[in-house]
Write a protein that holds these residues in place. Structure first.
Motif, PDB file in Angstrom:
ATOM      1  N   ILE A  99       1.812   1.864  -5.761  1.00  0.00           N
ATOM      2  CA  ILE A  99       0.611   2.442  -6.382  1.00  0.00           C
ATOM      3  C   ILE A  99       0.969   3.069  -7.735  1.00  0.00           C
ATOM      4  CG2 ILE A  99      -1.155   4.227  -6.175  1.00  0.00           C
ATOM      5  CD1 ILE A  99      -1.081   3.770  -3.117  1.00  0.00           C
ATOM      6  N   ARG A 100       2.036   3.862  -7.753  1.00  0.00           N
ATOM      7  CA  ARG A 100       2.438   4.510  -9.010  1.00  0.00           C
ATOM      8  C   ARG A 100       2.818   3.486 -10.080  1.00  0.00           C
ATOM      9  NH1 ARG A 100       2.372   9.858  -8.251  1.00  0.00           N
ATOM     10  NH2 ARG A 100       3.061  10.686  -6.237  1.00  0.00           N
ATOM     11  N   GLU A 132      -7.746   1.097 -11.016  1.00  0.00           N
ATOM     12  CA  GLU A 132      -8.010   1.461  -9.622  1.00  0.00           C
ATOM     13  C   GLU A 132      -7.135   0.615  -8.714  1.00  0.00           C
ATOM     14  OE1 GLU A 132      -9.097   3.323  -7.331  1.00  0.00           O
ATOM     15  OE2 GLU A 132      -9.951   4.844  -8.631  1.00  0.00           O
ATOM     16  N   TYR A 133      -7.189   0.951  -7.430  1.00  0.00           N
ATOM     17  CA  TYR A 133      -6.278   0.321  -6.485  1.00  0.00           C
ATOM     18  C   TYR A 133      -6.960   0.203  -5.144  1.00  0.00           C
ATOM     19  CZ  TYR A 133      -1.467  -0.727  -4.964  1.00  0.00           C
ATOM     20  OH  TYR A 133      -0.320  -1.337  -4.523  1.00  0.00           O
ATOM     21  N   VAL A 134      -7.114  -1.010  -4.671  1.00  0.00           N
ATOM     22  CA  VAL A 134      -7.711  -1.231  -3.362  1.00  0.00           C
ATOM     23  C   VAL A 134      -6.635  -1.780  -2.427  1.00  0.00           C
ATOM     24  CG1 VAL A 134      -9.418  -2.551  -2.054  1.00  0.00           C
ATOM     25  CG2 VAL A 134      -9.971  -1.757  -4.352  1.00  0.00           C
ATOM     26  N   MET A 135      -6.528  -1.157  -1.253  1.00  0.00           N
ATOM     27  CA  MET A 135      -5.542  -1.622  -0.292  1.00  0.00           C
ATOM     28  C   MET A 135      -6.215  -2.563   0.694  1.00  0.00           C
ATOM     29  SD  MET A 135      -3.740   2.089   0.252  1.00  0.00           S
ATOM     30  CE  MET A 135      -4.982   3.251  -0.323  1.00  0.00           C
ATOM     31  N   LYS A 136      -5.673  -3.755   0.838  1.00  0.00           N
ATOM     32  CA  LYS A 136      -6.241  -4.703   1.797  1.00  0.00           C
ATOM     33  C   LYS A 136      -5.917  -4.242   3.206  1.00  0.00           C
ATOM     34  CE  LYS A 136      -5.844  -8.849  -1.101  1.00  0.00           C
ATOM     35  NZ  LYS A 136      -4.903  -9.914  -1.471  1.00  0.00           N
ATOM     36  N   PRO A 137      -6.765  -4.429   4.204  1.00  0.00           N
ATOM     37  CA  PRO A 137      -8.083  -5.040   4.060  1.00  0.00           C
ATOM     38  C   PRO A 137      -9.107  -4.058   3.481  1.00  0.00           C
ATOM     39  CG  PRO A 137      -7.727  -4.344   6.327  1.00  0.00           C
ATOM     40  CD  PRO A 137      -6.481  -4.012   5.580  1.00  0.00           C
ATOM     41  N   PHE A 138     -10.152  -4.634   2.891  1.00  0.00           N
ATOM     42  CA  PHE A 138     -11.177  -3.798   2.283  1.00  0.00           C
ATOM     43  C   PHE A 138     -12.534  -4.341   2.697  1.00  0.00           C
ATOM     44  CE2 PHE A 138     -10.273  -7.356  -0.415  1.00  0.00           C
ATOM     45  CZ  PHE A 138     -11.506  -7.783  -0.840  1.00  0.00           C
ATOM     46  N   LEU A 188      -0.313   1.987 -11.546  1.00  0.00           N
ATOM     47  CA  LEU A 188      -1.022   2.883 -12.462  1.00  0.00           C
ATOM     48  C   LEU A 188      -0.270   3.007 -13.785  1.00  0.00           C
ATOM     49  CD1 LEU A 188      -2.165   5.656  -9.937  1.00  0.00           C
ATOM     50  CD2 LEU A 188      -3.586   3.888 -11.007  1.00  0.00           C
ATOM     51  N   ASN A 235       0.792  -1.223   0.000  1.00  0.00           N
ATOM     52  CA  ASN A 235       0.000   0.000   0.000  1.00  0.00           C
ATOM     53  C   ASN A 235       0.830   1.281   0.000  1.00  0.00           C
ATOM     54  OD1 ASN A 235       0.970  -0.045   2.524  1.00  0.00           O
ATOM     55  ND2 ASN A 235      -0.987  -0.278   3.575  1.00  0.00           N
ATOM     56  N   ASP A 236       2.085   1.171  -0.468  1.00  0.00           N
ATOM     57  CA  ASP A 236       2.905   2.382  -0.491  1.00  0.00           C
ATOM     58  C   ASP A 236       2.860   3.049  -1.863  1.00  0.00           C
ATOM     59  OD1 ASP A 236       5.673   1.309  -1.937  1.00  0.00           O
ATOM     60  OD2 ASP A 236       4.509  -0.196  -0.854  1.00  0.00           O
ATOM     61  N   MET A 237       3.220   4.322  -1.858  1.00  0.00           N
ATOM     62  CA  MET A 237       3.164   5.151  -3.048  1.00  0.00           C
ATOM     63  C   MET A 237       3.893   4.521  -4.242  1.00  0.00           C
ATOM     64  SD  MET A 237       1.367   7.747  -3.040  1.00  0.00           S
ATOM     65  CE  MET A 237       1.127   9.444  -2.599  1.00  0.00           C
ATOM     66  N   GLN A 247      -9.925   5.201   1.256  1.00  0.00           N
ATOM     67  CA  GLN A 247     -10.366   4.463   0.068  1.00  0.00           C
ATOM     68  C   GLN A 247     -11.865   4.182   0.065  1.00  0.00           C
ATOM     69  OE1 GLN A 247      -8.306   0.853  -0.651  1.00  0.00           O
ATOM     70  NE2 GLN A 247      -8.834  -0.126   1.275  1.00  0.00           N
ATOM     71  N   GLU A 273       1.207   9.878   2.020  1.00  0.00           N
ATOM     72  CA  GLU A 273       1.123   8.725   2.892  1.00  0.00           C
ATOM     73  C   GLU A 273       2.139   8.851   4.022  1.00  0.00           C
ATOM     74  OE1 GLU A 273       2.128   5.109   0.913  1.00  0.00           O
ATOM     75  OE2 GLU A 273       0.757   3.933   2.146  1.00  0.00           O
TER      76      GLU A 273
END
Ligand code: SAM
Lengths: 121, 282
Positions: A90-91, A100-106, A94, A85-87, B162, B176
């Motif tokens: 994520i980058r 899209e991006y979902v960070m666990k837990p969701f 993308l 879940n770090d930048m 989110q 972050e």
């Protein structure tokens, strides 16, 4: 009915995600790693892929790159769903073509919002 | 720990006296959970002990804390999405044509931890071409100290971020850190927050072009709800709009606002001195 391919090596996560997606009226397919997911997409493109990052055989990232390079015109939306879940991750996701991006837990609400944002729910 | 009827009545009475909020049945069941952290923090052993301290008014600060713990603060970024699209793409651009001073004033009433106000700020900033040269005054108010402090900190957990934001919005507006996401300077500068009870005087800085009062008035009794609408009507611009939550309405609640058929979920102030309004006998 929209179709969603869940790609995750954890059976538990697949089960939870399947349950949520079915309540959101998706037809759900499952794959345990990137390779399996590619095979799946070759025979039938889903509307959206829910994609884990770390998996044996082929990672989510490798899968995504191959999928986007495959030249198929009916490209699915791809929603990463991962504990990374770090930048930087994520980058990278993308850039490789994730929508899209979902960070666990969701939870259900989060997943629903993300699927709406990519236009499949 | 069993919550007796009399205890729950006292707590519900305190909450209603301070905020107008009635404790719904489903929330009465959760009184214990809602207050458990507070009891632990203050080393109060039982709910009865808490009630005793409250009734004897030994610790006024404690009563504030109880009220805060009993309030429902649920919120998320871009809650229900569609109203934000309507506001951003239609309502505000329309009203902007009648604002030669290029200034829009927006009030989020009952803003909880700030997500609603920041959503508006993000939405407007996402369209720099349209809003070039404009000034926005966005103010969020809430009766709870705790949520206003949080709104000012503008720091949210991964879960909160989110639950409403797309990933592009997240990385554009937040940085972050170890335990979550911090809204950046630019976003924070666009919004001001203030502790304020909707049953008291409205904030300065009006008349407001848009007032959001979503999921706040639901559990007020009719009389208080009517009074709240009346107060809002005194600070809303004559051509401004009031946005309520999904499933909320003004119908049968007040004569001060009427549904705007062209904008779903939006209510317009009614000029009660106009001949039409008089004719309707309001
Ligand atoms: C359920 S939240 C809704 C937040 C946000 N408007 C939304 O729709 O997501 C309701 C908020 O209203 C606040 N509230 C309740 N009674 C209030 C009052 N009398 N004056 C001001 N705020 C109040 C609560 O503290 C809470 O933060």
């Amino acid at each position: 009915m929209k179709t969603c391919l869940i790609v995750d090596d954890s059976k538990v996560i697949r089960k939870v995600a399947r349950h949520i997606l079915e309540t959101l009226e998706f037809q759900v397919e499952e794959a345990g790693d990137g390779r399996e997911a590619l095979t799946h997409c070759e025979s039938k493109m889903p509307d959206v892929v829910l994609l884990d990052w770390n998996m044996p055989v082929m990672s989510g990232m490798e899968f995504l790159k191959l999928l986007r390079q495959s030249g198929h015109s009916d490209q699915p939306k791809v929603v990463f769903c991962t504990t990374e879940n770090d930048m930087a991750h994520i980058r990278a996701a993308l850039e490789a073509g994730a929508d899209e991006y979902v960070m666990k837990p969701f939870d259900r609400e989060t997943l629903h919002v993300k699927l709406q944002l990519v236009g499949v729910a | 720990m069993e919550v007796s009827d009399s205890s729950s009545r006292i707590l519900a009475g305190l909450l209603e006296a301070r905020t107008g909020q009635q404790l719904t049945m489903s929330r009465r069941w959760r009184i214990e959970t809602a207050l458990s952290a507070l009891l632990r923090e203050r080393s109060i052993a039982t709910l009865d002990e808490l009630i005793t301290i409250l009734v004897m008014n030994k610790d006024p600060k404690l009563a504030d804390a109880v009220v805060e713990a009993l309030l429902n603060n649920e919120t998320y970024f871009f809650r229900d999405r569609a109203p934000f699209d309507m506001i951003g793409q239609r309502f505000l651009p329309e009203i902007a044509q009648r604002r030669p001073d290029k200034r829009l004033r927006i009030w989020s009433a009952g803003c909880s931890s700030g997500q609603e106000a920041y959503s508006i700020a993000m939405m407007l900033s996402a369209d720099p071409l349209r809003w070039q040269g404009w000034t926005f005054d966005i103010i969020g108010t809430d009766v709870s100290d705790a949520v206003i402090s949080k709104a000012r900190r503008a720091h949210y957990t991964q879960f909160e971020v989110q639950r409403g934001l797309g990933i592009q919005e997240t990385i554009r507006w937040f940085e972050e850190d170890e335990d979550g996401w911090q809204a950046n300077e630019k976003l924070r500068k666009m919004v001001k927050f203030e502790v304020r009870n909707i049953l008291d005087a409205p904030p300065m800085g009006g008349p407001f072009d848009l007032v959001l009062c979503r999921n706040v008035l639901l559990y007020l009794n009719n009389e208080r709800r009517r009074a709240a609408f009346e107060r809002i009507s005194t600070v809303i611009a004559p051509d401004g709009g009031l946005l309520l939550g999904a499933g909320e309405t003004v119908i049968g609640q007040t004569e001060r606002f009427a549904a705007d058929r062209g904008h779903r979920g939006l209510y317009r102030p009614v000029d009660l001195t106009s001949p039409e309004a008089k004719l309707l006998g309001t």
